[in-house]
Each structure stands twice: as C-alpha cells, then as structure tokens.
Scaffold this motif. Sequence first.
Motif, short mmCIF file in Angstrom:
data_model
loop_
_atom_site.label_atom_id
_atom_site.label_comp_id
_atom_site.label_asym_id
_atom_site.label_seq_id
_atom_site.Cartn_x
_atom_site.Cartn_y
_atom_site.Cartn_z
N THR A 7 0.83 -1.21 0.00
CA THR A 7 0.00 0.00 0.00
C THR A 7 0.86 1.26 0.00
OG1 THR A 7 -1.80 1.09 1.20
CG2 THR A 7 -0.09 0.10 2.51
N VAL A 8 0.20 2.38 -0.13
CA VAL A 8 0.89 3.66 -0.03
C VAL A 8 0.48 4.31 1.28
CG1 VAL A 8 1.24 5.94 -1.04
CG2 VAL A 8 0.84 3.95 -2.52
N GLU A 9 1.43 4.50 2.13
CA GLU A 9 1.13 5.04 3.44
C GLU A 9 1.05 6.57 3.39
OE1 GLU A 9 2.77 3.94 7.80
OE2 GLU A 9 4.22 4.80 6.40
N ILE A 10 -0.07 7.10 3.84
CA ILE A 10 -0.24 8.55 3.90
C ILE A 10 0.15 9.02 5.29
CG2 ILE A 10 -1.90 10.42 3.66
CD1 ILE A 10 -1.38 8.75 1.14
N PRO A 11 1.03 9.99 5.38
CA PRO A 11 1.51 10.43 6.70
C PRO A 11 0.50 11.35 7.38
CG PRO A 11 2.61 11.69 4.98
CD PRO A 11 1.73 10.69 4.28
N GLY A 12 -0.63 10.77 7.78
CA GLY A 12 -1.71 11.55 8.36
C GLY A 12 -1.30 12.33 9.60
N PHE A 13 -0.56 11.68 10.45
CA PHE A 13 -0.14 12.36 11.68
C PHE A 13 0.67 13.61 11.38
CE2 PHE A 13 2.54 12.99 15.40
CZ PHE A 13 1.62 12.87 16.43
N GLU A 14 1.61 13.47 10.47
CA GLU A 14 2.44 14.61 10.09
C GLU A 14 1.60 15.72 9.47
OE1 GLU A 14 5.50 14.64 10.97
OE2 GLU A 14 5.19 12.63 11.78
N ILE A 15 0.68 15.30 8.63
CA ILE A 15 -0.18 16.28 7.96
C ILE A 15 -1.01 17.04 8.99
CG2 ILE A 15 -2.18 16.47 6.44
CD1 ILE A 15 -0.93 14.30 4.71
N GLY A 16 -1.51 16.30 9.97
CA GLY A 16 -2.29 16.95 11.02
C GLY A 16 -1.46 17.95 11.80
N LYS A 17 -0.25 17.54 12.13
CA LYS A 17 0.63 18.45 12.88
C LYS A 17 0.93 19.70 12.05
CE LYS A 17 4.29 16.24 14.37
NZ LYS A 17 5.46 15.95 15.21
N ALA A 18 1.31 19.47 10.81
CA ALA A 18 1.66 20.61 9.96
C ALA A 18 0.46 21.51 9.73
CB ALA A 18 2.22 20.10 8.63
N GLY A 19 -0.71 20.91 9.56
CA GLY A 19 -1.91 21.70 9.34
C GLY A 19 -2.22 22.57 10.54
N ALA A 20 -2.15 21.99 11.72
CA ALA A 20 -2.43 22.76 12.93
C ALA A 20 -1.40 23.86 13.10
CB ALA A 20 -2.43 21.83 14.14
N ASP A 21 -0.21 23.53 12.79
CA ASP A 21 0.87 24.50 12.89
C ASP A 21 0.63 25.69 11.97
OD1 ASP A 21 3.50 24.23 14.33
OD2 ASP A 21 4.11 25.12 12.39
N ARG A 22 0.28 25.35 10.75
CA ARG A 22 -0.02 26.38 9.76
C ARG A 22 -1.17 27.26 10.25
NH1 ARG A 22 1.09 29.29 7.89
NH2 ARG A 22 1.24 30.30 5.87
N LEU A 23 -2.18 26.61 10.79
CA LEU A 23 -3.35 27.34 11.27
C LEU A 23 -2.98 28.29 12.40
CD1 LEU A 23 -6.36 27.89 11.30
CD2 LEU A 23 -6.67 25.90 12.77
N LEU A 24 -2.21 27.79 13.33
CA LEU A 24 -1.80 28.63 14.46
C LEU A 24 -1.06 29.87 13.97
CD1 LEU A 24 -2.97 27.27 16.74
CD2 LEU A 24 -0.90 25.95 17.07
N ARG A 25 -0.22 29.66 13.00
CA ARG A 25 0.52 30.81 12.48
C ARG A 25 -0.41 31.78 11.76
NH1 ARG A 25 4.54 27.16 10.56
NH2 ARG A 25 4.30 27.99 8.48
#
Lengths: 348, 348
Positions: free
Chosen positions: B299-317
């Motif tokens: 399968t192709v693993e999607i880095p959901g955890f990383e995406i969530g972290k980066a998304g929240a980070d982006r949002l906070l900024r």
Amino acid sequence: MSDSAPSRPPTMRDVAKAAGVAVSSVSRTLADPETRKVGAETRSKILRAAEELGYSVNLAAANFRRRASGLILMVMPPRHPVIPVVLDVLHGADTVLAEKGYRMVVSNLAKSQEVNKLTVDLAFGGVPDGILVVSGSLPQDRGRSLLRAGVPTVSALYDLSWTGIPSVVTDDRDSASAVAQRLLAAGHRRFAYLSGPEGNYHETERFRGVSAAIAGAGLAGTELVRIEGDFSAASGEAAGRALLGQAERPTAVIACNDTMAIGLMHVLRSGGLRIPQDVSVVGYDGISWGRYVEPALTTVEIPGFEIGKAGADRLLRLMSGEAAPADAMRQAFPGRYLERASAAPPGA
Amino acid sequence: MSDSAPSRPPTMRDVAKAAGVAVSSVSRTLADPETRKVGAETRSKILRAAEELGYSVNLAAANFRRRASGLILMVMPPRHPVIPVVLDVLHGADTVLAEKGYRMVVSNLAKSQEVNKLTVDLAFGGVPDGILVVSGSLPQDRGRSLLRAGVPTVSALYDLSWTGIPSVVTDDRDSASAVAQRLLAAGHRRFAYLSGPEGNYHETERFRGVSAAIAGAGLAGTELVRIEGDFSAASGEAAGRALLGQAERPTAVIACNDTMAIGLMHVLRSGGLRIPQDVSVVGYDGISWGRYVEPALTTVEIPGFEIGKAGADRLLRLMSGEAAPADAMRQAFPGRYLERASAAPPGA
DNA sequence: TTGTACGCGTTATCAT
DNA sequence: ATGATAACGCGTACAA
C-alpha cells in the motif's frame, strides 16, 4: 459606493438602526425566524437589513447571556489510535446530539498534566452544557475532578455508576462468562486469557467474567493462565511468541480485544499452528475488519453505536432536569457473540 | 456553618469582596498566576479567597470579553466509519493544538441540511478561533460558505489551495503514478483501478496519477479498466466478484483505499485466485491492520499524523496574523510505498 | 406588537 | 501595585 470597511463586525444595534426598529425586535426575529411575536413587516425589514450588513449574531455573546453554549464535552480515553468502539460511541452520540443542535468538544487526547488542566478548566469554566465520558480515566487537576464541575455528566462504555454518574455500558462480565462457557461446552479445558492494560475497566470486568465461568464450571483439569497484554497488536504478537515457545499450550485463548487477538493469530499461524484446530481464538469488540483476517475472527460485538445514542439521550434528559430513576443509573446493552471461524471444539 | 447554598456560582466580585481587593486585581491574578503585576500578598489573599469560595472563572464571560474561545473547529468528512487517516490527522493536530491550549470542536458528522447550518452558524457566530478542514466537502447553508466566515482556516488532507485556503496534503497524483510505474516495471500490462466515490478529491487525484503513468508509459498492449467503488469494504468485495466473473482479468489492481483492497482480496481468494501470483493488489492509506490480512497488503502510506501536525501548525501561524508565504499555500508530504506481499511481478 | 433599559461576568483602560 | 469603571453584544423583563 459604501463607506470604508468597518473594523468591527456589525452588531444588533447596527441592524436595528438600519432597519429602523428596536434591538429587541431584531433579537426576537433572529432567535426564531418563525416567531409570531414580531410583525411580518418588521421582520422582513430586519431580515433584509441583516442580509445587507452581512450580520451574524455573535454566539459568544449570546451564549454568555443565555448561559448555554450548545457544546457537549466528550472525554476521550488517552489511547492511540482511538479505539474503534469509542468511535462508534461517538458516532452514536453525535447522531442524537446533532439532532438537538448540540456540537461536541473533544477533550484533548494527549494526557499530560497541563492538558488535563485544560479539560478540567473548561468544565469548571462552565462552558459545556453537558459532559459525556467515554473514558475509563478521568482528567484531574490539583484535586479538582471533572465530576465536581457541576455540569450534567453521563458515562458511556465505562461504568461510573458507583460515583453517581449515570452509565450506559455493555455487560462485559456476563458476555465474558458466556464466552468461556461456550468454549467449555465445546470441550476446551486449558485456557489462556490475554489481558488488557492493568486497571482498565473492560480488562477487569472481562477477566472476572472469564475466571468466574471457568472456576464455576467445577470441571476437573480445567486451568486458566493469564497473559499480560495492553490492547495493542504488538502485545498480541508478543503473546503469540510466548505461546509458541510453550510445551503445553492452551487450546483456547480469549483476548480482551480484537486487535490483540489478530496480532496473536498472525504470529501463531506464522509459527505453524492451525487456528482453530490447534488453538481457538476469541476476541472482543467486534471491530469491522475482524471478518477479513484469516481465519475470520470469532468475537463479542459491543454495540458501541447504541451505547453512544443511549448515553447522549440519557445526558440530554439529565440536562433538562429530569431526575434519573434508580434503575437508570446503569443501563447495560448486551454484547453479541459473533461466531466466525477462529474458534471451534479442540482438535476439530 | 455557612449560610444557605447560593443559587448562583460565585463571581469575581465575590472573590474580590472576600479578599478585600478590587476585581481587577482578581482578574490579573487569575489570568496569570505567575504575573508580577500584582503583589505577593494580595495574590495570596486572592488565591485563598477563590479557593474557599470554590470559585472558577466563567469562561463564557471571559471568552466573550476577550473575543477568543480557545476552540478550533474541525470540519469532518460525512463518512462512516471515520476514515482511519482522518483520525491520524486529528491526532496530529491535537498534539500541537493541545500544547498551545486549544481544544477541538467537531463539526457534526451527520450531514443533513440542518446540521450543516449548525456548523456554519457556529463559524459565522465567531466562536471558533480557527478552522481546520479535514474534509473534501464543505458545509454550506443558504449560500453561506464556511470559508467566508472570516475565521482563519487551513485545510488538511484535501487540497483547497485554489480557494485561497492554505492546504497541507499528500501528493496523491505523484504517488499514484509511482505505484503504476512500479507495477509496469514489474511487467504488468493489464490494470484495473478500483475507484473511490465519484468526485472525491483523493479519488480524482489518484486516478489521474494512475492513468497518466499508464498512458505515459507508451507500452503496447497496456490497458486500464476502471471499476467503481465507494471506499467501503463491501464495494471492494463487489469488485472482486465482478473480476471473478471475467475471462480476461487484469494482473494488477490498484485500489483507491486499503479497505476496498482488503475486501477485494478476500473475495478473490475465496474464488480460488492466488495473490499476488494471479492478481497483484495495491491499496492506499497505510491503515494499520493491512499487515494482518493475507497476504499482507502492499500500500501507499499517507503520513496523516504529520499532515495533522503541519496543518495545525499552519493554522496557528495564520491565526497569529502571520502571512503565508506563497510557497506555503500548498504543502505536500509524500506518500510512502509500503512493499508487502500482495503485489509482485505477474505470475511470480 | 414594539421599544427602553438593565444586567450577565470579565477584561482592559486609565488614574491613582 | 492597585482600584474604579467603561465597555463587550446580547436577551429579556417591563413599560408603552
């Protein structure tokens, strides 16, 4: 055309002024657009003005004033990944809460000291209108317990009725006993129980059920060994390796959840054992993909969705001041034995 | 001992009175217990009085006044059960949000007309300090779009950068192309693509990637058939049955998610086909139990955890007013090819 | 039916 | 460092 952009969003006053009416009329209209406490003409003027100004009521102000937020705090267990059954409970709860106009605030999943404080502060701050606990461990902060926040609280999945919190649960002990009894009836005598983490509510209950059934059977030569697990697939695999190394193996393993059972089966089969001929395996929870492993996992399905619905329902009634009848302190939904391919009479 | 229970919880005024100080001092102290803008002695008096009265600040009032709630609205997809990757994203986001003292409000999962209104109202009501979209479809209500609520918004998992919403995604098209190219290189020529629901973002992207790679290879005799699915295991099983009935079968199937791939494999194997010898199967997402089916799912693993972290980070900024540099409008994390047992060269 | 006016509990401003 | 006081935006009792 219009003047410079206002730095502040418009308020009810602005709408009232634009519509040439009083703020109270605006409030009445917007709170219930169908209300008949305001004339048709005034209403349309108000609606139009609001539209033109791009006005939305400030919910923070309204909530403050009304002393209600429409928010339900969901207390989540500190486990990752989130337990599938918990998701079912959330889904069930969401179904009934959404219908009544409530939204869910999720307690942060990480359980550090500070995060617990966050959750407790929220509850003591009086923000949520209600609390639905879907966790065995309750956030505490400097001796302040969630349960004393003065917010209507109900527990789902975990029995907290002994603290006075109405609880909607599944009857773990009974269903665990039933599993053991089935296996006994099928001829199994040597059992292993693959445990959940120490102190976990389901772990405790299920183990008790299994032990009681086996001890109570009064059959000679019956034995039960306990293997420590922690709900993770990895711990199931570890248990499998331990079992492979043994000379005298149990003929049936009851795992405290499906995830461990699946990890266990995986290792056992890799080690050359046949399931269920050499070892029967029964899991717990009824997660959806238990059907797709080989052999298909026999398990006890927990009606998470129903429990979530019932829990939310109970909470809503509690919030509306309805006193819980004594028999509603603990509402139990039975687990359902899902007979699939991973368990059979020994040797069969 | 004390007088009759007060009908209302104590307020700052009460604390101030009890401590013999001004409310402003109480506010300063309680807002930041470490503050140095208040004398040590007054502080202790205040703390003690608050303790004795069992006082907690009224967060609804504070939020109202401060124009901030500490709440982030998570817009969830209308799918059940919740997609595992979405959970990973949530978990990742929670990790960074909790650290900054934010909590998550979840948009109701059911997507009726009224429920959408609920979500949109919340946003327009100005309650959430930020919005993290983890869904391909956005709640609308009478033409009001979530995106115009004037609340800082970031999208995770789904690319909304074309609407001006910063998006943190995985590069579906590229990874899908890469999968097809690997299979081509292994010798496969007859492909089937098992689709997700029509219009779904991931579905569209992944199909494009696969088609492009296969068309672009320019290899004679290469073909790609598309089978309609909807992400459910049941649709994977249906696809499997369809395939079993065919004379000329593809030698490789790329499924748009793991769940369908697993359902598909299940049926194919029941029908007597060997995987990967007769048919190779590749899934998408990297769900955790892909390891435990047979054969273990490639399968192709999607880095959901990383995406969530980066998304929240982006949002906070974004919330703190930091303008997004142009290159941050779309931040892509690569999917990871997880080579396991369900895919191999044809016939091997 | 419509309007006036007050209060909700906090934070922030400004003097002291 | 501390205190007095003015908002914040809305709901509602009460008056008209």
